[in-house]
Design an enzyme around this catalytic site. Sequence first.
Site, PDB file in Angstrom:
ATOM      1  CG  ASP B  94     -12.897  15.502  41.507  1.00  0.00           C
ATOM      2  OD1 ASP B  94     -12.505  16.063  40.708  1.00  0.00           O
ATOM      3  OD2 ASP B  94     -13.142  15.814  42.721  1.00  0.00           O
ATOM      4  CG  ASP B 145       0.540  18.494  53.106  1.00  0.00           C
ATOM      5  OD1 ASP B 145       0.184  19.346  52.214  1.00  0.00           O
ATOM      6  OD2 ASP B 145       0.630  18.197  54.007  1.00  0.00           O
ATOM      7  CG  ASP B 163     -11.260  21.145  42.986  1.00  0.00           C
ATOM      8  OD1 ASP B 163     -12.362  21.383  43.778  1.00  0.00           O
ATOM      9  OD2 ASP B 163     -11.340  20.127  42.347  1.00  0.00           O
ATOM     10  CB  SER B 164      -9.720  23.031  49.087  1.00  0.00           C
ATOM     11  OG  SER B 164     -10.054  24.518  48.984  1.00  0.00           O
ATOM     12  CB  THR B 165     -12.558  19.413  51.365  1.00  0.00           C
ATOM     13  OG1 THR B 165     -11.698  19.299  51.813  1.00  0.00           O
ATOM     14  CG2 THR B 165     -12.477  17.961  50.261  1.00  0.00           C
ATOM     15  CG  ASP B 166     -16.557  22.995  52.684  1.00  0.00           C
ATOM     16  OD1 ASP B 166     -16.760  23.451  52.254  1.00  0.00           O
ATOM     17  OD2 ASP B 166     -17.675  22.528  53.409  1.00  0.00           O
TER      18      ASP B 166
END
Lengths: 285, 285
Positions: B94, B145, B163-166
């Site tokens: 983002d 990746d 800044d990862s997602t879950d």
Amino acid sequence: MEVIGRRITDLWFTECQTENMKLDLRISNILLNKDTEYQHIVVADTEEYGRIMVLDGAIQITERDEFCYHEMMAHVAMCSHPEPSRVLIVGGGDGGILREVVKYDILDTVTLVDIDKEVIQASRDFFPGVSCGLDHPKAEILPMDAMEFIINHENQFDVIIVDSTDPVDFAAGLFQSSFYSDVFKSLKNQGLLVAQTESPFAESRLMKQAYLEMKKTFKDVYLCWGAMPTYPTGMWTYTIGGKNLNPKTSLRTPPTGLKYYSEAIHKHCFTLPAFLQEIIEQYNA
Amino acid sequence: MEVIGRRITDLWFTECQTENMKLDLRISNILLNKDTEYQHIVVADTEEYGRIMVLDGAIQITERDEFCYHEMMAHVAMCSHPEPSRVLIVGGGDGGILREVVKYDILDTVTLVDIDKEVIQASRDFFPGVSCGLDHPKAEILPMDAMEFIINHENQFDVIIVDSTDPVDFAAGLFQSSFYSDVFKSLKNQGLLVAQTESPFAESRLMKQAYLEMKKTFKDVYLCWGAMPTYPTGMWTYTIGGKNLNPKTSLRTPPTGLKYYSEAIHKHCFTLPAFLQEIIEQYNA
């Protein structure tokens, strides 16, 4: 003990936190669900936060996170007042703040004035870990209107803690300058008023109102904050009015076994995120 | 721009934050609602928090509170590293963290590696206030990746921000020791790794996993925290691995105009509530 429900799949408690935001908690059991003279009270067991008490649709306590709120409400003032021997709690009938206040040897008497005796009883019946201080020998419990009580008790308290529900109906007066003025009079020459003042994200209007109304009487007003997961947005503010006292410095070692508050947190909690610091500077301008 | 809905009364977005807890936000409009190669993405306008981006059902950013998260993720490391000239952002397509990182003159290059180019595009299309750093001359954007990228870039970065997602599906590897070990190698002799590590209330298992896995490689691991209203419980943790560096001391003045981070917040974000301090001491034992 009135047990209305048993374990049911997909039974939810929903709190309308604002008009546009809701929190849902899965519940296994409803233990109490009734109108008192003043409000509607629900006690339920949730999977996420353990047992919860809800007044007029708003979560007041959950077993799992009540310590965050009750410890902040009690210990910031108890540790920064030079001699907090006489304490008044306005509202807080569940006894959570009282449980914290009676941990101090320096305490002489704590008076809890809550308008709704059924809240006190519900806490005794369903929240032994919260209500356990209510029978302490230093505690006096008065089910009556705090606004009436306070005008007859001038110059008597070292610390006054206002654990109000949201400022609607009978609790609305607890966010107004006339009440803060009465609180000021009922504090001794040196004293501290602590009030819960909602979230700066969900209800900044209320935080502002409390701050500015308090400032009409208390020359020195301080804002501190902490995490409180089940209250809207999870960020909660506490506003402190100082009568010839500054609460920012901790003067004594807190009781052992606390889960949120510490001497380090005392120092930390007055450090506001930049946007909140700016809001407070606008209030003070 | 694909507009699926128009203003509709009683249209809600519901996030299942855990199996037993949900957050509902009233929405006025759905702007994007599609499967990408990696995840499902929703962009919607809410009444409470402005525009939101949701990945696989979990809120990633809201216009109203994204600053809390992005500023903490960026500035704690950028202000405590002696010379953060080369920065890597893993995930964060983002652009919110990137927007903060490019505010530093000392920065030479920031590389953002996000596996999903459609997240980057959605932010460009719908969140101009968040994605505005993506075209900065010091920014390099690579849709690939990160785990592959990092093994080919040893000894190159001063600061790496994850800044990862879950940690499910393709993001699960970002919480494991083998990844942290690769991160360690791709840091220069002095470096900092920052990772978002969930809430100690809702997901303490994940916080623990990240901390302990990170500690297998980084001798010195530090936890800090802040408010983040739309993430579960509103209390969020950030775990920092130090390679010959301690992030607790701020070394430079932060950029102006920040809304959450400040030098004072830097000092205090490492002060943990008592229960969390105790958890960390148990991890370290």
